[in-house]
Design a protein around this motif. Structure first.
Motif, PDB file in Angstrom:
ATOM      1  N   CYS A 160      23.155   6.905  25.024  1.00 45.50           N
ATOM      2  CA  CYS A 160      21.534   7.974  25.679  1.00 45.50           C
ATOM      3  C   CYS A 160      21.021   7.435  24.898  1.00 45.50           C
ATOM      4  O   CYS A 160      18.935   7.380  24.700  1.00 45.50           O
ATOM      5  CB  CYS A 160      22.318   9.435  25.212  1.00 45.50           C
ATOM      6  N   LEU A 173      27.378  10.592  32.698  1.00 46.84           N
ATOM      7  CA  LEU A 173      25.981  10.661  32.788  1.00 46.84           C
ATOM      8  C   LEU A 173      25.059  10.769  34.684  1.00 46.84           C
ATOM      9  O   LEU A 173      24.232  11.618  34.140  1.00 46.84           O
ATOM     10  CB  LEU A 173      24.847   9.518  32.058  1.00 46.84           C
ATOM     11  N   LEU A 202      18.040  13.331  28.762  1.00 47.74           N
ATOM     12  CA  LEU A 202      18.988  11.986  28.122  1.00 47.74           C
ATOM     13  C   LEU A 202      18.277  12.382  26.793  1.00 47.74           C
ATOM     14  O   LEU A 202      18.960  12.213  26.474  1.00 47.74           O
ATOM     15  CB  LEU A 202      17.930  10.202  29.043  1.00 47.74           C
ATOM     16  N   ALA A 238      21.225  12.727  23.627  1.00 43.35           N
ATOM     17  CA  ALA A 238      21.283  11.631  22.606  1.00 43.35           C
ATOM     18  C   ALA A 238      21.570  12.249  21.436  1.00 43.35           C
ATOM     19  O   ALA A 238      20.802  13.551  20.752  1.00 43.35           O
ATOM     20  CB  ALA A 238      20.158  10.860  22.380  1.00 43.35           C
TER      21      ALA A 238
END
Length: 253
Positions: free
Chosen positions: A168, A208, A229, A233
């Motif tokens: 990510c 994802l 996203l 991360a």
């Protein structure tokens, strides 16, 4: 150097190429006088995917300033020939002889991961311009500091965070540099840079994708939900971006 053209004030394309400076944030951040002086040694070239700009131990003779959507990976190469990404450079910066003078042996390998345009200038010319224009030398020195921070954070990220978090982080950085929602990168290339098996990256990408964050196709990854996203991360992406903004406020969006 293929598809390149030297820039000078008599070139009828000068205005078009000057506008193209906006494609590289570091060039755009230079004082007008320094940018005009640098123009005489600057070339515009097309970089191909997989092209090696310099390799381990080579004397770095050219500095590259990528333009969107170009991305170049700086790789550490092991004795067994394995490659692991140390940093990635896009339209925000430059690579090759950024601050050093004289002999500039490359410690790693610079490989084009996303093809596209880039400005090129001989490092000797860049050294001359930095001495002539202190503001230019200061800008490139601060950028080098930002690059060191990126490498340090990458070491911590690789040691402490999951493959999904690292994936990510990389996709966020690639999204920033591409200027569009589609990142032209294969999962194999991403796996090579992260130092893991392709199947490992494929598994993370499937998660994802199933969550509606990305859409993978052959040789490309489309970012569907940037906010999700960012939440998936690790903190490394935000920390590097914040530090970059503090060091180089004049070249941030």
């Amino acid at each position: 150097m293929a598809d390149s053209a030297e820039l000078n004030d008599r070139d009828p394309r000068a205005e078009r190429v000057t506008q193209a400076y906006a494609g590289n944030r570091l060039l755009l951040g230079l004082p007008d006088e320094a940018r005009a002086a640098l123009k005489t040694g600057l070339s515009l070239t097309a970089l191909a995917r997989g092209q090696v700009l310099f390799d381990v131990g080579e004397d770095v003779r050219n500095t590259y300033l990528p333009c969107r959507p170009t991305m170049v990976a700086l790789l550490v190469v092991t004795a067994e020939g394995r490659e692991v990404e140390a940093a990635t450079v896009g339209w925000e910066g430059a690579l090759g002889g950024i601050v050093s003078g004289g002999l500039k042996p490359a410690y790693g390998r610079a490989v084009v991961q996303v093809p596209g345009p880039a400005f090129v200038v001989p490092t000797a010319r860049l050294d001359e311009m930095r001495q002539r224009f202190p503001a230019m030398g200061d800008l490139f020195t601060r950028y080098a500091d930002a690059m060191i921070a990126q490498m340090m954070q990458s070491v911590a990220c690789n040691a402490l965070h999951t493959i999904e978090q690292r994936c990510c982080r990389w996709l966020l950085s690639a999204h920033d540099r591409s200027g569009e929602d589609v990142v032209r990168l294969t999962q194999e290339a991403l796996a090579d840079m992260m130092g893991v098996q392709r199947t490992t990256v494929t598994a993370a990408a499937k998660v994802l994708q199933s969550d509606g964050i990305i859409q993978t196709r052959r040789g490309r990854v489309e970012i569907l939900d940037r906010r999700k996203l960012e939440r998936r991360a690790c903190e490394c992406y935000g920390q590097v971006e914040a530090h970059f903004g503090r060091l180089l406020p004049e070249i941030k969006d």
